[in-house]
Design an enzyme around this catalytic site. Sequence first.
Site, PDB file in Angstrom:
ATOM      1  N   THR A 192       4.135 -46.847  54.006  1.00  0.00           N
ATOM      2  CA  THR A 192       3.785 -45.683  54.816  1.00  0.00           C
ATOM      3  C   THR A 192       4.127 -44.384  54.094  1.00  0.00           C
ATOM      4  O   THR A 192       4.933 -44.363  53.167  1.00  0.00           O
ATOM      5  CB  THR A 192       4.503 -45.724  56.175  1.00  0.00           C
ATOM      6  OG1 THR A 192       5.926 -45.783  55.968  1.00  0.00           O
ATOM      7  CG2 THR A 192       4.069 -46.938  56.981  1.00  0.00           C
ATOM      8  N   PHE A 194       5.055 -40.004  54.222  1.00  0.00           N
ATOM      9  CA  PHE A 194       6.081 -39.163  54.847  1.00  0.00           C
ATOM     10  C   PHE A 194       5.608 -38.509  56.131  1.00  0.00           C
ATOM     11  O   PHE A 194       6.411 -38.190  57.003  1.00  0.00           O
ATOM     12  CB  PHE A 194       6.522 -38.062  53.872  1.00  0.00           C
ATOM     13  CG  PHE A 194       5.507 -36.957  53.719  1.00  0.00           C
ATOM     14  CD1 PHE A 194       5.520 -35.862  54.569  1.00  0.00           C
ATOM     15  CD2 PHE A 194       4.523 -37.015  52.744  1.00  0.00           C
ATOM     16  CE1 PHE A 194       4.579 -34.857  54.451  1.00  0.00           C
ATOM     17  CE2 PHE A 194       3.572 -36.024  52.620  1.00  0.00           C
ATOM     18  CZ  PHE A 194       3.599 -34.941  53.473  1.00  0.00           C
ATOM     19  N   GLY A 258       6.773 -50.431  45.417  1.00  0.00           N
ATOM     20  CA  GLY A 258       5.372 -50.379  45.832  1.00  0.00           C
ATOM     21  C   GLY A 258       4.470 -51.184  44.926  1.00  0.00           C
ATOM     22  O   GLY A 258       3.582 -51.910  45.386  1.00  0.00           O
ATOM     23  N   GLY A 274      -1.611 -43.306  52.143  1.00  0.00           N
ATOM     24  CA  GLY A 274      -1.237 -42.369  51.099  1.00  0.00           C
ATOM     25  C   GLY A 274      -2.463 -41.676  50.539  1.00  0.00           C
ATOM     26  O   GLY A 274      -3.525 -41.646  51.164  1.00  0.00           O
ATOM     27  N   GLU A 296      -5.597 -46.558  54.226  1.00  0.00           N
ATOM     28  CA  GLU A 296      -5.824 -45.349  55.018  1.00  0.00           C
ATOM     29  C   GLU A 296      -5.444 -44.186  54.118  1.00  0.00           C
ATOM     30  O   GLU A 296      -4.268 -43.882  53.941  1.00  0.00           O
ATOM     31  CB  GLU A 296      -4.986 -45.385  56.299  1.00  0.00           C
ATOM     32  CG  GLU A 296      -5.492 -44.419  57.374  1.00  0.00           C
ATOM     33  CD  GLU A 296      -5.049 -42.996  57.139  1.00  0.00           C
ATOM     34  OE1 GLU A 296      -5.882 -42.190  56.657  1.00  0.00           O
ATOM     35  OE2 GLU A 296      -3.892 -42.681  57.416  1.00  0.00           O
ATOM     36  N   CYS A 330      -3.365 -36.469  58.011  1.00  0.00           N
ATOM     37  CA  CYS A 330      -4.570 -36.907  57.300  1.00  0.00           C
ATOM     38  C   CYS A 330      -5.819 -36.488  58.064  1.00  0.00           C
ATOM     39  O   CYS A 330      -6.903 -36.397  57.489  1.00  0.00           O
ATOM     40  CB  CYS A 330      -4.548 -38.414  57.066  1.00  0.00           C
ATOM     41  SG  CYS A 330      -4.223 -39.376  58.538  1.00  0.00           S
ATOM     42  N   THR A 331      -5.679 -36.186  59.368  1.00  0.00           N
ATOM     43  CA  THR A 331      -6.805 -35.732  60.180  1.00  0.00           C
ATOM     44  C   THR A 331      -6.846 -34.213  60.338  1.00  0.00           C
ATOM     45  O   THR A 331      -7.631 -33.696  61.140  1.00  0.00           O
ATOM     46  CB  THR A 331      -6.749 -36.377  61.575  1.00  0.00           C
ATOM     47  OG1 THR A 331      -5.446 -36.158  62.143  1.00  0.00           O
ATOM     48  CG2 THR A 331      -7.024 -37.873  61.500  1.00  0.00           C
ATOM     49  N   GLU A 427      -8.699 -32.259  48.878  1.00  0.00           N
ATOM     50  CA  GLU A 427      -7.748 -32.304  49.989  1.00  0.00           C
ATOM     51  C   GLU A 427      -6.407 -31.729  49.543  1.00  0.00           C
ATOM     52  O   GLU A 427      -5.739 -32.290  48.678  1.00  0.00           O
ATOM     53  CB  GLU A 427      -7.549 -33.733  50.481  1.00  0.00           C
ATOM     54  CG  GLU A 427      -6.623 -33.788  51.689  1.00  0.00           C
ATOM     55  CD  GLU A 427      -6.161 -35.192  52.039  1.00  0.00           C
ATOM     56  OE1 GLU A 427      -5.927 -35.457  53.223  1.00  0.00           O
ATOM     57  OE2 GLU A 427      -6.016 -36.012  51.108  1.00  0.00           O
ATOM     58  N   GLY A 489      -5.290 -36.000  66.443  1.00  0.00           N
ATOM     59  CA  GLY A 489      -4.833 -36.426  67.753  1.00  0.00           C
ATOM     60  C   GLY A 489      -5.503 -37.682  68.252  1.00  0.00           C
ATOM     61  O   GLY A 489      -5.937 -37.752  69.404  1.00  0.00           O
ATOM     62  N   ALA A 490      -5.614 -38.716  67.397  1.00  0.00           N
ATOM     63  CA  ALA A 490      -6.270 -39.966  67.780  1.00  0.00           C
ATOM     64  C   ALA A 490      -5.427 -40.748  68.785  1.00  0.00           C
ATOM     65  O   ALA A 490      -4.202 -40.704  68.754  1.00  0.00           O
ATOM     66  CB  ALA A 490      -6.525 -40.818  66.540  1.00  0.00           C
TER      67      ALA A 490
END
Length: 539
Positions: A192, A194, A258, A274, A296, A330-331, A427, A489-490
């Site tokens: 995951t 941060f 990792g 990531g 993701e 990420c969104t 991004e 806000g999913a």
Amino acid sequence: MWRLPRALCVHAAKTSKLSGPWSRPAAFMSTLLINQPQYAWLKELGLREENEGVYNGSWGGRGEVITTYCPANNEPIARVRQASVADYEETVKKAREAWKIWADIPAPKRGEIVRQIGDALREKIQVLGSLVSLEMGKILVEGVGEVQEYVDICDYAVGLSRMIGGPILPSERSGHALIEQWNPVGLVGIITAFNFPVAVYGWNNAIAMICGNVCLWKGAPTTSLISVAVTKIIAKVLEDNKLPGAICSLTCGGADIGTAMAKDERVNLLSFTGSTQVGKQVGLMVQERFGRSLLELGGNNAIIAFEDADLSLVVPSALFAAVGTAGQRCTTARRLFIHESIHDEVVNRLKKAYAQIRVGNPWDPNVLYGPLHTKQAVSMFLGAVEEAKKEGGTVVYGGKVMDRPGNYVEPTIVTGLGHDASIAHTETFAPILYVFKFKNEEEVFAWNNEVKQGLSSSIFTKDLGRIFRWLGPKGSDCGIVNVNIPTSGAEIGGAFGGEKHTGGGRESGSDAWKQYMRRSTCTINYSKDLPLAQGIKFQ
């Protein structure tokens, strides 16, 4: 997600002290926050000055000791001893042994354990949310809300534990049954980032567990205390039920851990959150061994406001999507396309709204905007602002580092760029919103889709036909396609993930559970004959 220089580390742990006019004396900086009276609540989570970052039924760790810092003031919180490669090997072996026990437990009973984990998180929701705010830097309401997401997915998983299964299909042969059988993949590795140090693990962990898998977690090094605190909560539930703690193992660490997870054939599914850059490396390593990955990755998300949009919805939506979590979701909305007839009005309203954002310590309940997570992120913010200027953009709001302790930058609005500007296609994990004018639906739908990422998108309109064109095959090519709400806000009930360079993985709700299981097609002959498929005669 945020781009990083070291593969699989997700982001590097900070080791240097803050420089600048707000620097503290060395004696003060040597005092960990956990030892200060106002942070005594950290010990309610079982944390101390130096914490063991490996759990596989017992706590340990023989790797490097790192210090985690508070992004709001860059002061040290506490230390965590990371996993060594030897710790990792031992943990994988224990997790595989634990799976033999866990897989034999009926799914509804596995759901009962997950229910207890959800209840244990509920009991600690305020203090754990406060830790998220302290160590990650997001505002308190978001920190608590993130823990709530884990609680919610536990509730969802409990119900799912009584529903997972395959259909009985009609066979073309009499006296035969055709069944889809679903079984757990085995060991699920979860790496995951941060920015969501609790929720993303929860999305994966709760669903993977009810499917009959065991989990091995590597969180981001700079949020290691959160990883330890969450694991302590889960470990107590497992131990109270006399189950192996290695069902939910933890190996805090960096790139070495990792990489080991990505290359390890014993890790049957690797979920990675990531950057696209690192995700490509993860995907290649997993694919090289014909393993499964759930990726993701990055998002370069757009909001589109048409001429008939309700501006009372557009402005607060763009504000929250662009500056929530200081632009580190990420969104996060990074591109805002506004119809030329309302462009100037929307920009003016946004500037006024930005001026009212309450900035401060993220654990202050009245604050809406906190710091970036690291000083490296501040540098990336400044670099992106300068690049936008070079490419013809005009900073109409913000664009600077705030003169205060911590990693604070001004939320920023940039206008005047071309839709195809390279910086707008990059991004940047920071609160920078690029605003563009558009003339018609056809061009703006194309502009939405022209970036490499495909995570989240949203339009604001009252036109029903346009809404369904947006949702259709020639509309948005993203995994999340919204109407009249922000890009962020999913909810946990829907599958979360994106297309293209976002990785294609899906987590959380809907039928995302299938990614944590393997499917077998079973044909059972309960007759006394042996008819072959397709009517073949072989005598």
